[in-house]
Write an enzyme that holds these catalytic residues in place. Structure first.
Site, PDB file in Angstrom:
ATOM      1  N   ARG A 339       0.841  -0.988   0.000  1.00  0.00           N
ATOM      2  CA  ARG A 339       0.000   0.000   0.000  1.00  0.00           C
ATOM      3  C   ARG A 339       0.905   1.064   0.000  1.00  0.00           C
ATOM      4  NH1 ARG A 339      -3.677  -1.930   1.128  1.00  0.00           N
ATOM      5  NH2 ARG A 339      -4.332  -2.794   1.754  1.00  0.00           N
ATOM      6  N   GLY A 340       0.645   1.708   0.090  1.00  0.00           N
ATOM      7  CA  GLY A 340       1.794   2.592  -0.205  1.00  0.00           C
ATOM      8  C   GLY A 340       2.807   2.509   0.912  1.00  0.00           C
ATOM      9  N   THR A 341       3.875   1.688   0.686  1.00  0.00           N
ATOM     10  CA  THR A 341       4.885   1.490   1.715  1.00  0.00           C
ATOM     11  C   THR A 341       6.254   1.472   1.057  1.00  0.00           C
ATOM     12  OG1 THR A 341       3.294   0.086   2.886  1.00  0.00           O
ATOM     13  CG2 THR A 341       5.574  -0.001   3.628  1.00  0.00           C
ATOM     14  N   THR A 342       7.238   1.987   1.764  1.00  0.00           N
ATOM     15  CA  THR A 342       8.607   1.888   1.261  1.00  0.00           C
ATOM     16  C   THR A 342       9.533   1.514   2.404  1.00  0.00           C
ATOM     17  OG1 THR A 342      10.233   2.959  -0.186  1.00  0.00           O
ATOM     18  CG2 THR A 342       9.316   4.295   1.602  1.00  0.00           C
TER      19      THR A 342
END
Length: 524
Positions: A339-342
């Site tokens: 998911r929106g992850t970095t």
């Protein structure tokens, strides 16, 4: 085995992360004498501009920090639920659909999707405890990116495309995230995105301190924003605290695994999977079908146990012998055939390791005034709200699949790793650990090797597995999808390794991953 910094291969340190500019920020700080934690914070702040969908001041995350010769510490600065849940037709909360090309996924955005952010508090806690350089110096690379802009690469442009309805949700977001050409479309590969207002906000935060976000001028703007259709209050912001936790530990193939503990679910599920594989045995390697069975079991356990309530006992007992024996019997009773992850990993020449994972969800779809800041939509993430929307426990740290992890190998080598990818985080990290420790692959090969994921009975397979294994897996799981190419769907593991021969890093090609060393600034 005690390790000394190698005389070659790491002058300053090594970083692996999701964007060249994120990496360059870490390298600049390492070359200026900063340690791994200075570099990790510099990378995090640079990611606000280089990876704006995946990292934000308005999100949350975790740092696994290991100083040489000391036990690792987990910094939990993930998002917190508000103190006052309520269901009302006046809440600003609505669905959008992200287009992944082969599939779509529904997310909810709006002011009522915002949970209490933890990233600002995390920055100051990490800086106070672990860093050696002043915070204004650490954020300098990020501020340059804010002013000069970042040229969109193909991966970041594709991320914008996937969640376009969020970043084109209002006139203000359409204006902020458009490229230099002045159109109202989102930036394409090769175009430049500048976020100077967000740079000003970051600079003001560094100048005025943590209270600026949680109790001061910016807090008042956030409170006013959430007062119209949202749930976060001034009391919620003022009460937020970073939690320092003892990592969850497990052993696998003679190595020690340190990962994210409860209330986050990802680390527990990874350790659960490793324990199953360890007890099942089966020789020096791990065959694809056995791995798939274990991934399937971890997926089932994720839905069976309430990770939001660690004091209920189920989650804490999951790694005990009684529970493992029960699940082993279940696995052994199944047919063996068909998911929106970095994330940012850094190591410096003294062997300090930082594994930092952050997320903004996908963003709530609106901006805080003229701050250039979009808060998270964690309360609109189905994966993070297993009991249903608006049914979360008040004033509670949210559970997460994010699992920054440290491995200690029998030869004294140490590895820091982590991943983005929502539910696929657990399977991505587990498979890289298996590839490195059970199959003996080099770090880069362990990351680039094909992956699988099992969720709700659906087996997803990347290309690259032997044809015979694919045939057997597809017979065993008739509900399957064989992907034509590697995909960000399967996570993005970025890792660094410190050994007697020096330091090395590897970025995941699925998510634009890069690895750099401070001595040469060579990107691989």
């Amino acid at each position: 085995m005690s390790l000394q910094a190698a005389p070659s291969g790491s002058h300053g340190g090594t970083v692996a992360c999701g964007h060249p500019e994120t990496a360059r920020a870490a390298i600049e700080i390492l070359e200026d004498g900063g340690n791994a934690f200075d570099a990790a914070l510099a990378s995090l702040c640079a990611a606000f501009f280089a990876e704006p969908v995946l990292a934000s001041l308005g999100g949350g995350g975790f740092l696994m920090a290991a100083e040489a010769g000391r036990a690792p510490v987990l910094y939990d600065f993930f998002c917190q639920t508000p103190t006052a849940p309520r269901v009302s037709d006046k809440l600003d909360f609505h669905p959008i659909h992200a287009d992944f090309g082969t599939t779509t996924q529904e997310f909810h955005i709006g002011r009522a999707a915002v949970a209490v952010p933890g990233v600002p508090a995390g920055i100051f806690a990490i800086h106070a405890d672990l860093c050696s350089l002043p915070l204004p110096r650490i954020i300098e690379p990020a501020l340059r990116l804010a002013r000069e802009g970042v040229t969109m690469n193909a991966f970041q442009a594709d991320v914008f495309r996937i969640v376009a309805p969020i970043y084109q949700n209002t006139a203000a977001t359409r204006c902020l995230y458009r490229p230099d050409c002045g159109t109202n479309r989102l930036p394409q590969s090769g175009e430049t995105l500048r976020l100077p207002a967000l740079g000003d906000t970051l600079q003001a935060l560094a100048k005025h301190g943590e209270d600026y976000f949680y109790r001061g001028e910016l807090a008042r703007e956030i409170i006013a924003f959430c007062a119209s259709g949202g749930l976060v209050s001034g009391g919620d912001l003022a009460a937020y605290r970073v939690q320092r936790r003892q990592p969850l530990q497990a052993s696998y193939r003679g190595s020690r695994v340190h990962t994210n503990p409860l209330p986050s679910s990802g680390g527990t599920l990874i350790c659960f999977g490793l324990k199953l594989l360890e007890r099942l045995g089966g020789g020096p390697g791990v065959d694809a079908e056995r791995l798939a069975q274990v991934l399937d079991m971890t997926g089932q356990v994720r839905h069976d146990i309430d990770f939001e309530d660690p004091f209920a006992g189920e989650a804490r007992s999951l790694l005990g012998d009684v529970a493992i024996d029960q699940y082993i019997r279940t696995l052994q009773g199944r047919a063996q055939c068909p998911r929106g992850t970095t994330h940012i990993s850094v190591v410096d020449t003294q062997g300090r390791l930082a594994a930092l994972t952050v997320s903004n969800g996908e963003g709530c779809g609106e901006l805080i005034g003229d701050r250039g800041l979009m808060l998270n939509n964690m309360l609109g993430e189905e994966d993070l709200n297993p009991r249903g929307f608006h049914r979360w426990r008040p004033d509670t740290r949210m559970t997460s699949m994010m699992a920054p992890t440290l491995l200690e190998l029998p030869d004294g080598s140490r590895i820091a790793l982590g991943s983005g990818g929502s539910n696929r985080i657990r399977s991505a990290i587990l498979q890289v650990i298996v590839n490195r420790l059970a199959l003996g692959m080099r770090l880069d090969a362990a990351i680039s090797a094909p992956r699988m994921h099992l969720e709700g009975g659906l087996l997803s397979l990347e290309p690259g597995f032997p044809a015979a294994e694919v045939t057997d897996l597809c017979k065993r799981w008739p509900h399957h999808h064989c992907w034509d190419e590697q995909s960000l769907f399967f996570g993005g593991v970025h890792a660094v390794e410190f050994s007697a021969s020096g330091a090395r890093g590897a970025g995941d090609p699925r998510r634009g991953g890069v690895s750099c060393t401070a001595r040469t600034r060579k990107t691989v």
